[in-house]
Write a protein that holds these residues in place. Structure first.
Motif, PDB file in Angstrom:
ATOM      1  N   TYR A 271      37.849 -12.532  27.003  1.00 44.21           N
ATOM      2  CA  TYR A 271      39.152 -12.423  27.655  1.00 44.21           C
ATOM      3  C   TYR A 271      39.648 -13.762  28.183  1.00 44.21           C
ATOM      4  N   LYS A 272      38.791 -14.515  28.856  1.00 44.88           N
ATOM      5  CA  LYS A 272      39.209 -15.815  29.393  1.00 44.88           C
ATOM      6  C   LYS A 272      39.415 -16.829  28.277  1.00 44.88           C
ATOM      7  N   GLY A 273      38.460 -16.881  27.354  1.00 45.80           N
ATOM      8  CA  GLY A 273      38.526 -17.862  26.291  1.00 45.80           C
ATOM      9  C   GLY A 273      39.669 -17.632  25.325  1.00 45.80           C
ATOM     10  N   TYR A 274      40.108 -16.387  25.201  1.00 46.91           N
ATOM     11  CA  TYR A 274      41.207 -16.094  24.273  1.00 46.91           C
ATOM     12  C   TYR A 274      42.448 -16.896  24.644  1.00 46.91           C
ATOM     13  N   TRP A 275      42.768 -16.947  25.921  1.00 51.95           N
ATOM     14  CA  TRP A 275      43.933 -17.748  26.326  1.00 51.95           C
ATOM     15  C   TRP A 275      43.618 -19.242  26.288  1.00 51.95           C
ATOM     16  N   ASP A 276      42.486 -19.621  26.910  1.00 57.46           N
ATOM     17  CA  ASP A 276      42.173 -21.041  27.074  1.00 57.46           C
ATOM     18  C   ASP A 276      41.910 -21.759  25.755  1.00 57.46           C
ATOM     19  N   HIS A 277      41.265 -21.070  24.823  1.00 59.67           N
ATOM     20  CA  HIS A 277      40.811 -21.745  23.611  1.00 59.67           C
ATOM     21  C   HIS A 277      41.545 -21.329  22.339  1.00 59.67           C
ATOM     22  N   ILE A 278      42.306 -20.265  22.401  1.00 58.22           N
ATOM     23  CA  ILE A 278      43.049 -19.816  21.223  1.00 58.22           C
ATOM     24  C   ILE A 278      44.547 -19.980  21.435  1.00 58.22           C
ATOM     25  N   ILE A 279      45.103 -19.314  22.439  1.00 53.81           N
ATOM     26  CA  ILE A 279      46.557 -19.360  22.635  1.00 53.81           C
ATOM     27  C   ILE A 279      47.028 -20.765  22.996  1.00 53.81           C
ATOM     28  N   GLU A 280      46.311 -21.454  23.875  1.00 51.82           N
ATOM     29  CA  GLU A 280      46.753 -22.798  24.254  1.00 51.82           C
ATOM     30  C   GLU A 280      46.688 -23.764  23.071  1.00 51.82           C
ATOM     31  N   ARG A 281      45.740 -23.564  22.175  1.00 50.70           N
ATOM     32  CA  ARG A 281      45.659 -24.434  20.997  1.00 50.70           C
ATOM     33  C   ARG A 281      46.749 -24.088  19.989  1.00 50.70           C
ATOM     34  N   ILE A 282      47.094 -22.812  19.914  1.00 55.09           N
ATOM     35  CA  ILE A 282      48.239 -22.432  19.091  1.00 55.09           C
ATOM     36  C   ILE A 282      49.507 -23.065  19.651  1.00 55.09           C
ATOM     37  N   TYR A 283      49.672 -23.001  20.975  1.00 56.91           N
ATOM     38  CA  TYR A 283      50.846 -23.596  21.625  1.00 56.91           C
ATOM     39  C   TYR A 283      50.965 -25.089  21.335  1.00 56.91           C
TER      40      TYR A 283
ATOM     41  N   CYS B 221      38.114 -20.468  13.613  1.00 63.63           N
ATOM     42  CA  CYS B 221      37.303 -21.167  14.612  1.00 63.63           C
ATOM     43  C   CYS B 221      36.978 -22.589  14.168  1.00 63.63           C
ATOM     44  N   LYS B 222      36.731 -22.760  12.882  1.00 61.96           N
ATOM     45  CA  LYS B 222      36.435 -24.099  12.370  1.00 61.96           C
ATOM     46  C   LYS B 222      37.643 -25.006  12.492  1.00 61.96           C
ATOM     47  N   ASP B 223      38.816 -24.535  12.049  1.00 60.13           N
ATOM     48  CA  ASP B 223      40.015 -25.374  12.063  1.00 60.13           C
ATOM     49  C   ASP B 223      40.497 -25.679  13.476  1.00 60.13           C
ATOM     50  N   PHE B 224      40.333 -24.716  14.381  1.00 58.27           N
ATOM     51  CA  PHE B 224      40.830 -24.891  15.746  1.00 58.27           C
ATOM     52  C   PHE B 224      39.737 -25.338  16.714  1.00 58.27           C
ATOM     53  N   ASN B 225      38.550 -25.597  16.168  1.00 63.03           N
ATOM     54  CA  ASN B 225      37.420 -26.062  16.975  1.00 63.03           C
ATOM     55  C   ASN B 225      37.124 -25.098  18.129  1.00 63.03           C
ATOM     56  N   VAL B 226      37.008 -23.845  17.785  1.00 59.12           N
ATOM     57  CA  VAL B 226      36.702 -22.803  18.768  1.00 59.12           C
ATOM     58  C   VAL B 226      35.312 -22.250  18.480  1.00 59.12           C
ATOM     59  N   SER B 227      34.481 -22.165  19.505  1.00 64.73           N
ATOM     60  CA  SER B 227      33.170 -21.543  19.372  1.00 64.73           C
ATOM     61  C   SER B 227      33.327 -20.025  19.478  1.00 64.73           C
ATOM     62  N   ARG B 228      32.578 -19.293  18.682  1.00 67.22           N
ATOM     63  CA  ARG B 228      32.671 -17.830  18.752  1.00 67.22           C
ATOM     64  C   ARG B 228      32.275 -17.311  20.129  1.00 67.22           C
ATOM     65  N   SER B 229      31.444 -18.070  20.833  1.00 63.82           N
ATOM     66  CA  SER B 229      31.048 -17.660  22.185  1.00 63.82           C
ATOM     67  C   SER B 229      32.223 -17.737  23.161  1.00 63.82           C
ATOM     68  N   GLU B 230      33.289 -18.442  22.771  1.00 62.27           N
ATOM     69  CA  GLU B 230      34.467 -18.583  23.626  1.00 62.27           C
ATOM     70  C   GLU B 230      35.503 -17.475  23.392  1.00 62.27           C
ATOM     71  N   ILE B 231      35.201 -16.582  22.448  1.00 66.24           N
ATOM     72  CA  ILE B 231      36.148 -15.509  22.146  1.00 66.24           C
ATOM     73  C   ILE B 231      35.863 -14.333  23.085  1.00 66.24           C
TER      74      ILE B 231
END
Length: 201
Positions: A156-168, A144-154
């Motif tokens: 179903y919706k946030g998983y794609w928007d804030h994790i997968i898209e940043r991985i992409y 979360c620190k490296d990818f600038n993701v808030s734990r509150s964003e983890i």
């Protein structure tokens, strides 16, 4: 990170687990490729993919052990059709889009309507480790620190928007330059291999 830096981090953070992690990926790939639908697999094989078995050696626990989630263990054990239908929405090959993921969630939430991103992402990472990352309480802090993701964003919706898209959008994901056969195997599971970098006891 460049691809070279990514592989270097995997080797330095997880020096003793690399071959065992690759074994998990190989087994999962073989199991998914052997049947048309997840629910056709034998019980122990479904549990291996789900990360809830005790009948294999310790390897199955890589990429997210889910054995502590009793409700998830139960649904895998009784072979809930909706879990299989959810996984049917994710193709074994080719580009994965948000539509694929949303269709997965549509079926998965018929079983788990709460925030079950951890168990959902374990299944996703085992079917398409090149795209999905199993995010758990043990590997999310530094991620979360490296990818600038808030734990509150983890969720179903946030998983794609804030994790997968940043991985992409990551250089190591977009431009994997595998120099060896082992690196090619890592490349084929590169999103899931974030666990090797970010897992903390």
């Amino acid at each position: 990170m460049t691809w070279k830096e990514f592989v270097s981090k995997i080797r330095s953070e997880d020096a003793h687990g690399l071959d065992r992690r690759l074994k998990v990926i190989d087994i999962a790939k073989e199991l998914f490729g052997s049947v048309e639908h997840f629910n056709i697999l034998e019980s122990d094989k479904r549990k291996y993919i789900a990360g809830v078995t005790t009948k294999y050696q310790e390897d199955w626990r890589y990429f997210g052990s889910m054995i502590g989630r009793g409700d998830f263990v139960h649904e895998i054990t009784v072979n809930n059709q909706n879990i299989s239908s959810a996984l049917d929405q994710i193709p074994l090959n080719g580009q994965i889009t948000k539509t694929h993921y949303d269709n997965f969630v549509k079926y998965f939430t018929k079983v788990f309507s709460g925030n079950y991103v951890g168990v959902a992402s374990r299944l996703l990472a085992m079917k398409r480790p090149d795209v999905f990352y199993c995010i758990t309480s043990k590997n999310q802090k530094r991620f979360c620190k490296d990818f600038n993701v808030s734990r509150s964003e983890i969720n179903y919706k946030g998983y794609w928007d804030h994790i997968i898209e940043r991985i992409y959008d990551s250089e190591w994901w977009l431009d994997p330059i595998a120099l060896t056969k082992k690196e090619q195997k890592i490349s084929d599971a590169r999103a899931a291999f974030l666990d090797a970098i970010y897992y903390e006891e």
